[in-house]
Design an enzyme around this catalytic site. Structure first.
Site, PDB file in Angstrom:
ATOM      1  N   THR A  22     -16.185  11.329  14.918  1.00 11.89           N
ATOM      2  CA  THR A  22     -15.772  12.593  14.286  1.00 11.89           C
ATOM      3  C   THR A  22     -14.887  13.416  15.218  1.00 11.89           C
ATOM      4  O   THR A  22     -15.042  13.344  16.451  1.00 11.89           O
ATOM      5  CB  THR A  22     -17.035  13.420  13.936  1.00 11.89           C
ATOM      6  OG1 THR A  22     -16.638  14.747  13.605  1.00 11.89           O
ATOM      7  CG2 THR A  22     -18.008  13.500  15.102  1.00 11.89           C
ATOM      8  N   ASP A  23     -14.031  14.244  14.631  1.00  7.98           N
ATOM      9  CA  ASP A  23     -13.215  15.155  15.461  1.00  7.98           C
ATOM     10  C   ASP A  23     -14.082  16.225  16.117  1.00  7.98           C
ATOM     11  O   ASP A  23     -13.629  16.927  17.027  1.00  7.98           O
ATOM     12  CB  ASP A  23     -12.092  15.789  14.624  1.00  7.98           C
ATOM     13  CG  ASP A  23     -12.591  16.630  13.451  1.00  7.98           C
ATOM     14  OD1 ASP A  23     -13.796  16.569  13.131  1.00  7.98           O
ATOM     15  OD2 ASP A  23     -11.764  17.339  12.850  1.00  7.98           O
ATOM     16  N   GLU A  24     -15.333  16.350  15.671  1.00  6.22           N
ATOM     17  CA  GLU A  24     -16.186  17.407  16.226  1.00  6.22           C
ATOM     18  C   GLU A  24     -16.539  17.162  17.691  1.00  6.22           C
ATOM     19  O   GLU A  24     -17.004  18.070  18.373  1.00  6.22           O
ATOM     20  CB  GLU A  24     -17.455  17.569  15.377  1.00  6.22           C
ATOM     21  CG  GLU A  24     -17.082  17.945  13.960  1.00  6.22           C
ATOM     22  CD  GLU A  24     -18.238  18.401  13.111  1.00  6.22           C
ATOM     23  OE1 GLU A  24     -19.252  18.846  13.669  1.00  6.22           O
ATOM     24  OE2 GLU A  24     -18.118  18.310  11.886  1.00  6.22           O
ATOM     25  N   TYR A  61     -25.592  17.570  17.169  1.00  5.11           N
ATOM     26  CA  TYR A  61     -24.951  16.493  16.395  1.00  5.11           C
ATOM     27  C   TYR A  61     -23.673  16.015  17.083  1.00  5.11           C
ATOM     28  O   TYR A  61     -23.511  14.824  17.364  1.00  5.11           O
ATOM     29  CB  TYR A  61     -24.630  16.971  14.964  1.00  5.11           C
ATOM     30  CG  TYR A  61     -23.541  16.147  14.317  1.00  5.11           C
ATOM     31  CD1 TYR A  61     -23.755  14.798  14.021  1.00  5.11           C
ATOM     32  CD2 TYR A  61     -22.277  16.685  14.052  1.00  5.11           C
ATOM     33  CE1 TYR A  61     -22.735  14.020  13.468  1.00  5.11           C
ATOM     34  CE2 TYR A  61     -21.271  15.912  13.498  1.00  5.11           C
ATOM     35  CZ  TYR A  61     -21.503  14.585  13.215  1.00  5.11           C
ATOM     36  OH  TYR A  61     -20.501  13.817  12.685  1.00  5.11           O
ATOM     37  N   LYS A  77     -22.655  12.365  18.902  1.00  4.13           N
ATOM     38  CA  LYS A  77     -21.503  11.519  18.542  1.00  4.13           C
ATOM     39  C   LYS A  77     -20.628  11.276  19.772  1.00  4.13           C
ATOM     40  O   LYS A  77     -20.136  10.157  19.982  1.00  4.13           O
ATOM     41  CB  LYS A  77     -20.671  12.158  17.426  1.00  4.13           C
ATOM     42  CG  LYS A  77     -21.341  12.171  16.064  1.00  4.13           C
ATOM     43  CD  LYS A  77     -21.666  10.788  15.516  1.00  4.13           C
ATOM     44  CE  LYS A  77     -20.478  10.024  15.006  1.00  4.13           C
ATOM     45  NZ  LYS A  77     -20.870   8.732  14.369  1.00  4.13           N
TER      46      LYS A  77
END
Ligand code: TYD
Length: 342
Positions: free
Chosen positions: A125-127, A149, A153
């Site tokens: 994810t870009d997060e 979260y 990742k």
């Protein structure tokens, strides 16, 4: 290609399996999914019944299961969608996020190494980059995750990096932006709000709804992962996103309009993510585009089609929102103080 797709009873994974079957009718696909709260066999039941895919229930962090499935299926490629994905849940309880998103990735990398697989694609994810107030993240931006979260990742992404460096693992990482479309679990902004508005319930907007997200349709996300699987270079990371930045309140306004509800259905609430709420995500995607991929679903049209899908497929989401564990999460996270209608 003998493809093992993990987490494909979930949202983006199931969209990916349908696309893979379309793109390569000769692909032998096995799905490994733990059927946790967010995974539903009904999402891929038609594919299992028609014999187009094999299905195994199991967790990616369980190395005995992964080892057996890879051996028996004679897997050549793995694409990993299996993950705990909801920021809000990670603020309540983060242990499960480490098990799936860090340990699970290590187990899959180990299986890739042990069985000499041709490719491992890890869907991230870009997060992991954190929040950016101006400009865009590129694949070489530092990882500065802000929630349990996104930190989990980032841990998975770094495990891939380590296996590439230490063992020349034939792995690539994709980092996707916010995704919407059919089969998304009704806890993320778009399906949560659509299902509530269909039921004439109010929707909780965090803070003033000024956060910015880059929204992409699930079919575009799946196509990006497919491109990385076929054409990516070992050891590389590819951002997957549509240049479609929207403030949350703008997305909510479209949903209200499409569903025929007025502003009285919106409740602005004190931001429950507090300091962990990323203000803006934005990233460059030229690297993946140079491999021939580009997103094709315009946001308004995709959103309208998604709303129609939820209207037409109440039999998919109604049993979920009626489940006691779902309602318990809503109560635990949003709190009884928000009133009966939340
Ligand atoms: P979400 O769909 O959870 O994705 P992410 O946290 O990965 O971006 O949330 C998207 C945005 O919508 C985010 O800024 C938080 C906000 N949001 C709300 O305002 N209310 C809600 O009930 C939810 C679930 C999200």
């Amino acid at each position: 290609m003998r493809l093992l797709v993990t987490g494909a009873a979930g949202f983006i994974g199931s969209n990916f399996v349908r696309l893979a079957l379309e793109k390569d009718s000769a692909a032998e696909i096995c799905v490994l999914d733990a059927l946790t709260y967010a995974g539903h066999i009904s999402t891929i039941q038609d594919l299992i019944e028609s014999g187009r895919i094999q299905f195994v229930e199991g967790r990616i962090q369980d190395h005995t299961t992964v080892d057996r499935v890879v051996r028996e299926h004679r897997t050549t490629h793995i694409v990993n969608f299996a993950a705990e994905t909801h920021n809000d849940r990670s603020l309540l309880e983060s242990g499960g996020f480490i098990a799936s998103n860090v340990l699970g990735v290590q187990v899959l990398l180990e299986a890739t190494k042990k069985h000499g697989l041709e490719r491992f694609v890890h869907v991230s994810t870009d997060e992991v980059y954190g929040s950016i107030s101006e400009g865009e993240f590129s694949e070489s931006s530092p990882l500065e995750p802000n929630t349990p979260y996104s930190a989990s990742k980032a841990g998975g992404d770094l495990m891939v990096r380590a296996y590439v460096k230490a063992f020349r693992s034939p792995s690539v990482v994709t980092r996707g932006g916010n995704t919407y479309g059919p089969y998304q679990f009704p806890e993320k902004l778009i399906p949560f709000f659509i299902t509530r508005l269909i039921d004439s319930k109010k929707v909780p907007v965090y803070g003033e709804g000024n956060q910015v997200r880059e929204w992409m349709h699930a079919s575009d996300h799946a196509a990006g992962v497919w491109t990385a699987l076929l054409r990516g270079t070992d050891g590389e990371v590819y951002n997957v996103g549509d240049d479609n930045e929207r403030r949350n309140r703008e997305v909510v306004a479209i949903l209200l309009d499409e569903l025929g509800r007025d502003d009285s259905f919106v409740r602005f609430i004190p931001d429950p993510r507090k300091g962990a709420h990323d203000q803006r995500y934005s990233m460059t995607t030229s690297k993946l585009r140079s491999l021939g991929w580009s997103p094709s679903v315009p946001f308004e049209a995709g959103l309208r089609e998604t709303i129609r899908w939820y209207r037409d497929n109440e039999s998919w989401w109604r049993p979920i929102v009626d489940r006691p564990d779902y309602q318990e999460f809503i109560r635990a996270f949003y709190g009884p103080s928000l009133g009966e209608d939340l």
